[in-house]
Design a protein around this motif. Structure first.
Motif, short mmCIF file in Angstrom:
data_model
loop_
_atom_site.label_atom_id
_atom_site.label_comp_id
_atom_site.label_asym_id
_atom_site.label_seq_id
_atom_site.Cartn_x
_atom_site.Cartn_y
_atom_site.Cartn_z
N THR A 49 24.84 66.26 55.66
CA THR A 49 23.40 66.43 55.43
C THR A 49 22.80 65.21 54.76
O THR A 49 21.61 65.17 54.50
N HIS A 65 21.11 69.54 59.36
CA HIS A 65 20.32 70.23 58.34
C HIS A 65 21.24 71.15 57.53
O HIS A 65 22.29 71.59 58.00
N GLU A 66 20.82 71.45 56.30
CA GLU A 66 21.61 72.33 55.43
C GLU A 66 21.85 73.70 56.07
O GLU A 66 22.93 74.29 55.89
N ASN A 67 20.88 74.20 56.81
CA ASN A 67 21.04 75.50 57.47
C ASN A 67 22.15 75.46 58.52
O ASN A 67 22.89 76.44 58.70
N ASP A 68 22.28 74.33 59.19
CA ASP A 68 23.37 74.18 60.17
C ASP A 68 24.72 74.10 59.47
O ASP A 68 25.72 74.62 59.97
N LYS A 70 25.53 75.56 56.72
CA LYS A 70 25.88 76.92 56.31
C LYS A 70 26.54 77.70 57.44
O LYS A 70 27.40 78.54 57.21
N LYS A 71 26.14 77.40 58.67
CA LYS A 71 26.67 78.13 59.83
C LYS A 71 28.14 77.78 60.10
O LYS A 71 28.88 78.58 60.67
N THR A 77 28.99 78.60 48.87
CA THR A 77 27.95 77.60 48.61
C THR A 77 28.39 76.30 49.25
O THR A 77 29.19 75.55 48.67
#
Length: 243
Positions: A49, A65-68, A70-71, A77
């Protein structure tokens, strides 16, 4: 962006069977990834990121992206990066010096910590029973903090391996000789047992040198030590006369 196929592949690597079939594992966090990049591990792809890891080829790196993240992350965390590496061929076993042998260690954190300890104390070879947790389990990789790159690990039939060795074999038992009063060699195999059951009966029969860590508490009610903690104490004593 991380494609659906990439997400599917990376998340599947949390399971041993998919790590084996794809010959891949992943690591998370800047420190661990940097350690692996500086070793002989071959990078498959890096997801980050941040605008970092300048030494990595652009073709091997994706800014996401941070959301990706997380996936694909196995962490509650997520860190700022995840890297997929190829699982290397298992190296030839080093049958000299001090060797740690692990009899059915199941907790990933314990295995990772033991590898860090071996790295710290200069143990080059760890032998694992086939029931021991996989070294490329993401939680193991995380707990090693990079030491996975410097300690050889082999999975064997531990009974067969111990039966054939010419090195002295040591095992940790509650009724063993006080390790602080023992004369310890600088070459041998030290067996550490399962978190709940200790060393298995089949392995115990092959051990001629029984050692223990004495309890000093007044009540003497603590039944056992965490296996990683016990490994730290035992290795410290084996190495102490070299300092």
């Amino acid at each position: 962006m991380v494609s659906k196929n990439q997400i599917k592949l990376i998340t599947s690597l949390q399971q041993k069977k998919y790590r084996i079939s794809n010959h891949l594992f992943f690591a998370e966090g800047v420190k661990v990834i940097q350690e692996l990049l500086q070793s002989n591990f071959e990078l498959e792809h890096l997801y980050t990121t941040q605008y970092d890891f300048e030494s990595v080829l652009e073709s091997k790196k994706s800014l996401i992206h941070e959301n990706d993240l997380k996936k694909i992350s196995a962490l509650a965390t997520p860190n700022s990066c995840l890297a997929v590496f190829k699982i290397p061929e298992e190296k030839e076993i080093i049958n000299s010096g001090l060797i740690i042998a692990l009899d059915d260690i199941r907790d990933p954190g314990n295995l990772g910590t033991i590898l860090r300890l071996c790295d710290w104390f200069g143990i080059k070879q760890v032998i694992c029973s086939k029931e021991t947790v996989d070294i490329y389990n993401p939680k193991v990789v995380q707990a090693t903090m990079g030491s996975i790159a410097r300690v050889r690990v082999a999975y064997v039939d531990l009974v067969e391996y111990i039966s054939k060795t010419k090195l002295p074999v040591f095992g940790t038992f509650m009724d063993g000789e006080n390790v602080y009063k023992s004369t310890l060699p600088q070459e041998g195999i030290i067996i550490m047992g399962n978190e709940a059951n200790g060393i298995s009966e089949a392995i115990e029969e092959l051990i001629k040198n029984r050692i223990s860590i004495p309890r000093f508490g007044d009540l003497q009610k603590t039944e056992s030590l965490n296996v990683a903690t016990a490994t730290a104490i035992i290795l410290s004593e084996f190495k102490r006369n070299l300092s």
